[in-house]
Design a protein around this motif. Structure first.
Motif, short mmCIF file in Angstrom:
data_model
loop_
_atom_site.label_atom_id
_atom_site.label_comp_id
_atom_site.label_asym_id
_atom_site.label_seq_id
_atom_site.Cartn_x
_atom_site.Cartn_y
_atom_site.Cartn_z
N ARG A 400 0.83 -1.21 0.00
CA ARG A 400 0.00 0.00 0.00
C ARG A 400 0.86 1.25 0.00
O ARG A 400 0.56 2.23 -0.70
N ASN A 405 -3.10 3.49 -4.44
CA ASN A 405 -4.44 2.96 -4.69
C ASN A 405 -4.48 2.26 -6.04
O ASN A 405 -5.04 2.74 -7.02
N ASP A 411 -8.25 -8.02 0.24
CA ASP A 411 -9.10 -7.04 0.93
C ASP A 411 -8.29 -6.41 2.06
O ASP A 411 -8.17 -6.98 3.15
N HIS A 412 -7.73 -5.25 1.80
CA HIS A 412 -6.89 -4.60 2.81
C HIS A 412 -7.69 -4.19 4.04
O HIS A 412 -7.16 -4.20 5.16
N GLU A 413 -8.93 -3.81 3.84
CA GLU A 413 -9.73 -3.41 5.00
C GLU A 413 -9.89 -4.58 5.95
O GLU A 413 -9.77 -4.43 7.17
N GLU A 414 -10.14 -5.75 5.40
CA GLU A 414 -10.29 -6.93 6.25
C GLU A 414 -8.96 -7.33 6.88
O GLU A 414 -8.88 -7.66 8.06
N THR A 417 -7.21 -3.88 9.16
CA THR A 417 -7.94 -3.16 10.20
C THR A 417 -7.49 -3.64 11.58
O THR A 417 -7.44 -4.85 11.86
N ASP A 421 0.35 0.23 11.38
CA ASP A 421 1.06 0.42 10.12
C ASP A 421 2.52 0.73 10.40
O ASP A 421 2.85 1.80 10.93
#
Length: 724
Positions: A400, A405, A411-414, A417, A421
């Protein structure tokens, strides 16, 4: 006068015994003098070293510069440290042999491994007694108090310079206490521990490194005989490599070969290279082997440090940082750092001067053997799962930071989160790219292990994230292996979109290595899978990769494929994908003969990518414009943009283009500079073209007298120079 007592005396010698006769009055006294005791010889206690001693020239020179007895001054201390079996004792003994006779008071020797007892300090008491006996103190005069022993030792060593060699010390007190008092004296100690406190006393710490491959080969040849080694040179080289430069391991290997004459070098290597239990190849019996030697080094480790040691043996790769160690151990980085310091002090880590560490191969094997014997199978599996999760999450954050982008199936959100970082803040992109490069070999090893253990979802996720590195640094062999493992894992889990993404990405290194047939097969499969997935941006991306294949063979067909990709990106409201489609379409249009339309598409792509802040791709678009306009200025700007974004492969392409342009203009010196940079970048990325360009570089004379370069040829923006 007769009968008067006589005063006086005479002296006589009988059989070498002195006798004095004293007469007083009528009594004669005979007084006998006891013979003088023989002089106590100067001690020379250091055992002889091995006659098969190789290298260590620099280490012996360091010792000579520090412990030189001719310098005089206060007594000095030096401590040799290093991995178990690295040759600390033999180096100390060789130094003592080389300096024999230069210390007027002689040389004392104590091996604390022989004196080790259950009570702390007892070994030091016995060591002092032994030294004092060697210095002529009879047992009946030895004090029973430790402080008095120390005082007497200093008194007895105050007259003449003495060298004291101490093996296997475990405490700074061993060295401090046995420091002689006379100027010009020295203590040379060996220890498996880094006793840093001795620096406060002025000691010099000298860590020994493993032998070089050349020195290891020489030692093995000396031990086994040149005929035995010459009969199996390749196997012998692998044996030296497997022993990792540890003289103890090479001695054990040679002993097995000499004892068991029918054992071939190749057979011994095959034993050693077994991942589980391979250390048994370096053992003569239960009491003599590398496992025993390494077990001694682990003997005094605290329980938590020993647990971390075992679990580090489960790491698929060789290098690790504190965060990776924490994942393996199931603890936090702060605790891991503390325990790593303990392992470093015990000389069980390498490269501990940086934030990354590693275990010597034989140490890693020992740690893994201990894990397999002492850790339940469920815990070993859990440790591997934590390691794989750690790499997957860290690589996703790096992806990332580097790529921004872009299209991803993960799925980065999954996945991310709730995770911290590690690349947040200024310079995140460069920091992330540096991490990916540093972890390159170890991340690939983790990927292999995850695939072998059926962790398929993590395999394709990690493989997708690692392309952020490969797109910039072009490690082609790694990319092919990673992409293949990821695509196969996605196929096993039925993840059509992930499989399509990875197969399309895989086409790039395959084309760069000349495997065009397989690249086409991967793209055809990717197109089918992407269409079946219904993912619009993925469908557009796969067609973009397919267009880059057709660039090489059929530019008109490539244009049609890029048109499809552009339409899908526009429909999906994907501006970056649309800009990329225009960029590649511009080159295909020029190659197919429509130069005006191609330059317009390239210009539009450059403007769009610049507006999106995609410096890397904007630089590639500018390079394409400069190439087709024969503009050195545009190519120079593009090269700097690509250097700024560390896109080494594409920077190399532009540098090569510039070199050709400058050659034709007669500026050979500048051409050599750009071509040299291109060779450097391609070699770092493992490109097979590095050798080709190196030969071309040699053909360019600084004075300009060189063969004429090939004529400039038009090509699409995705093509490597010299390829159609």
């Amino acid at each position: 006068m007769a009968g008067e007592p006589t005063a006086g005396g005479t002296s006589n010698h009988f059989g070498g015994r002195a006798e004095t006769v004293i007469q007083a009055r009528d009594v004669t006294y005979h007084h006998h003098h006891a013979p003088a005791p023989p002089p106590v010889p100067d001690p020379h206690q250091v055992p002889p070293g091995t006659p098969l001693f190789v290298n260590r020239t620099d280490d012996l020179a360091d010792l000579g510069g520090w412990l030189d007895p001719d310098v005089g001054g206060p007594p000095r201390m030096a401590l040799l440290t290093g991995l178990p079996g690295v040759g600390k004792r033999s180096t100390a003994r060789r130094w003592a042999e080389d300096t024999r006779g230069r210390y007027p008071g002689g040389e004392l020797y104590i091996d604390f491994a022989e004196l080790r007892g259950p009570s702390g300090g007892g070994d030091l008491f016995v060591a002092l007694e032994r030294c004092l006996r060697a210095l002529g103190v009879a047992d009946r005069y030895l004090p029973t108090d430790l402080g008095e022993l120390v005082a007497l030792y200093r008194t007895r060593t105050a007259g003449r310079g003495v060298l004291v060699v101490l093996d296997n010390v475990t405490s700074p007190a061993h060295v401090r206490t046995l420091l002689p008092a006379a100027p010009g004296s020295a203590v040379l100690a060996t220890s498996g521990r880094r006793l840093g406190e001795l620096v406060l006393d002025g000691a010099r710490l000298l860590p020994l490194e493993p032998l070089s491959a050349h020195s290891g080969a020489r030692l093995l040849t000396d031990l086994c005989g040149p005929e035995r080694i010459a009969a199996e040179p390749e196997a012998a080289a692998r044996l030296v490599e497997g022993c990792g430069g540890l003289p103890a391991a090479l001695h054990l290997a040679a002993a097995r070969l000499l004892i068991h004459r029918r054992l071939t070098v190749a057979a011994l290597v095959a034993e050693l290279e077994q991942e589980s239990g391979g250390l048994a190849a370096l053992a003569l019996d239960s009491a003599n082997g590398m496992s025993v030697l390494l077990g001694i080094a682990c003997r005094d480790l605290p329980a938590d440090a020993l647990r971390l040691y075992r679990r580090l043996g489960l790491l698929p790769g060789r290098g690790f940082d504190a965060e990776t160690a924490a994942a393996a151990d199931g603890t936090d980085p702060a605790t891991a750092r503390r325990l790593l310091d303990v392992l470093d002090t015990a000389s069980l880590l390498e490269d501990a001067m940086s934030d990354r560490h590693r275990l010597h191969d034989l140490v890693r094997r020992h740690a893994r053997d201990r894990a397999e014997s002492d850790e339940p199978a469920a815990e070993r599996e859990a440790a591997l799962g934590r390691i794989v999760d750690h790499y997957t999450v860290r690589a996703a954050f790096a992806d990332r930071a580097v790529m921004g982008n872009r299209l991803r199936i993960t799925d980065h959100e999954e996945l991310l989160t709730g995770q911290e970082d590690p690349f947040a803040g200024p310079g995140a992109r460069d920091t992330a790219l540096d991490w990916l490069e540093a972890e390159r070999a170890d991340a690939l090893a983790v990927l292999r292990a995850a695939a072998a253990h059926g962790l398929d979802r993590r395999v394709w996720q990690l493989a997708e994230s690692l392309t952020a590195l490969y797109l910039h640094h072009r490690h082609l062999a790694d990319w092919i292996e990673s992409g293949t493992l990821g695509a196969e894992a996605a196929a096993r889990t039925g993840e059509q979109a992930a499989e399509a993404r990875l197969r399309s990405l895989l086409s790039r290194p395959l084309m760069d290595t000349g495997d065009h047939d397989r690249a086409r097969e991967e793209l055809e499969a990717a197109t089918t899978l992407a269409d079946a997935s219904g993912h619009p941006v993925l469908r557009a991306s796969v067609r973009e990769f397919a267009g880059r294949y057709w660039d090489r063979y059929d530019p008109a067909r490539a244009v049609r494929v890029y048109v499809d990709s552009l339409a899908l990106n526009v429909a999906a409201d994907e501006p970056r994908g649309a800009a990329l489609a225009r960029f590649f379409m511009g080159g295909a249009l020029i190659a197919s003969g429509d130069r005006e339309a191609g330059l317009a598409a390239l210009t539009e792509a450059y403007e769009a990518l610049s507006a999106l802040g995609d410096v890397r791709m904007a630089g590639r678009a500018l390079a394409a414009l400069g190439r087709h306009a024969h503009s050195a200025e545009a190519l120079e700007r593009a090269a700097e943009m690509l250097r700024e974004t560390r896109a080494g492969h594409y920077e190399a392409e532009v540098r090569e283009e510039l070199a050709g342009l400058l050659e034709r203009s007669g500026d050979a010196e500048a051409a050599r500079g750009h071509l040299s940079r291109a060779v450097e970048l391609l070699a770092a990325g493992g490109s097979p073209r590095a050798g080709e360009l190196r030969e071309r570089l040699l053909s360019i004379s600084p004075s300009g007298g060189h063969p004429a370069p090939p004529a400039f040829e038009e090509r699409g923006p995705g093509r490597s120079p010299g390829k159609r």
